[in-house]
Write an enzyme that holds these catalytic residues in place. Sequence first.
Site, PDB file in Angstrom:
ATOM      1  N   CYS A   8      51.254   4.352 -45.187  1.00 47.19           N
ATOM      2  CA  CYS A   8      51.190   2.949 -45.617  1.00 47.19           C
ATOM      3  C   CYS A   8      51.134   2.858 -47.143  1.00 47.19           C
ATOM      4  O   CYS A   8      52.102   3.185 -47.809  1.00 47.19           O
ATOM      5  CB  CYS A   8      50.023   2.235 -44.941  1.00 47.19           C
ATOM      6  SG  CYS A   8      50.200   0.431 -44.905  1.00 47.19           S
ATOM      7  N   HIS A  37      50.090   3.523 -38.900  1.00 51.32           N
ATOM      8  CA  HIS A  37      48.688   3.891 -38.741  1.00 51.32           C
ATOM      9  C   HIS A  37      48.497   4.453 -37.335  1.00 51.32           C
ATOM     10  O   HIS A  37      49.193   4.068 -36.402  1.00 51.32           O
ATOM     11  CB  HIS A  37      47.786   2.679 -38.943  1.00 51.32           C
ATOM     12  CG  HIS A  37      47.761   2.175 -40.347  1.00 51.32           C
ATOM     13  ND1 HIS A  37      47.169   2.873 -41.376  1.00 51.32           N
ATOM     14  CD2 HIS A  37      48.266   1.038 -40.901  1.00 51.32           C
ATOM     15  CE1 HIS A  37      47.294   2.187 -42.503  1.00 51.32           C
ATOM     16  NE2 HIS A  37      47.968   1.076 -42.242  1.00 51.32           N
TER      17      HIS A  37
END
Length: 478
Positions: free
Chosen positions: A323, A427
Amino acid sequence: MVQGTTSDAGKTTIVTALCRLLQRQGVRVVPMKPQNMALNSAVTADGGEIGRAQALQAQAAGLAPHTDMNPVLIKPSSDTGAQIVVHGKVRADMNARDYDQYKTIAMSAVLESYGRLQSQYDSIIVEGAGSPAEVNLRARDIANMGFAEAVDCPVILVADIDRGGVFAHFVGTLACLSESEQNRIIGFVINRFRGDISLLEPGLDWLEQKTGKPVLAVIPYLHGLMLDAEDAIQLKQTQSGKFKVIVPATPRISNHTDFDALRAHPDVDLQFIGPDHPIPAADLIILPGSKNTRDDLAFLKRGGWQTVLERHLRYGGKVIGICGGYQMLGQVIDDPHGVEGQAGESDGFGLLDITTELTQEKRLQQVQGVCAFSDVKDSRVEGYEIHMGLTYASSDTLPAFLMQTEAGIEEEGCRSPDDQILGTYLHGVFDHPQACRALLKWAGLTSEVAVDLNELREQSIDRVADACQGLLDKLQAL
């Protein structure tokens, strides 16, 4: 409602345990946290965002996570500012003073969620936030007694005896409450006790005589639990695996639960490297997610991580960016709208041929696919995306994952041409056992071990539930 004398007193664990115990009895039970301040979050089935701890509690209750379980989520981006998420969607960025005034509106959203849950479930187990003794936050409170008073629910108060001063915590908290709030507390729970219970009993008798309220349970210290942390990060690790993995603990690190599977892996030595800590040699460096990517990038550069990464790669090490960490590995991060603070752009580490533009729209979705680099059988990957930004990769890069979408197979993330660097928005990328094994093999670990994080989580939920059976028995007898 479960409230605590302090943060990290055990509220999340107690709610998780009660949800599992009631679920075992066939009760339609649901967890709820009216207001949560955390950078560990999860994507819900209805396409929103809630605190990671409420997703854990949903699992304990046998439910898919839903935004009504955490109607207000505060994600700090600085010491005084935060992104406010209401019913799973970003509502605004506010400083602390503005949010304090906004809480009247936020309470309406909280009560709306509570009403929906009340109409669908037999029992609601509510988690407070911080401590109800924070008298400076009493006005317009939606997180603790303000909520309890509004919906007229009983409260149990939890304290962590491992911190010390547990009796002072209980008595002092009560002293800070109004008379109606004191009357709402039906009993105490002492958490994380270790030792001879007979030596504690005189204190329990004193506390009950002093306050007129019963001690409902003394929960033992349970070692080795694998439960999603709400926010706090444990810098000290005790692992001694042969494969060394380091993760910088940046000021705005988010979703560090991404690394729980690595913490549980017997062949992995995972270390979070705090500010000003020596940076050791490693086999794999992972740059984590961030709530303020450009600020955390500047923090890492000041800490010498540019040199560390370049030296690590020269010696054949592998690097993963997740991310915000993925964005940092590129050439430029552009924030034209001031999404994370002051508008502008920052030079990345320049290790991947990608550029990123931060956008005002947050991408929230659950995804699944396969590893694009792996010959590990069934290298399935499951995860979720939570990010505000679009990343553009050059044609020289290789895909990291191949994701199954409604439109077909789509490439996600990228790898460097020499296959030393991997970046992804996913994630939970290590959570599936085969994906974890494939990623570690890519990074250089040859191991047949496949850690099943979900199974470890289930075992931990059952352990805390078993430890809290006596508490539930007393609550149901009241």
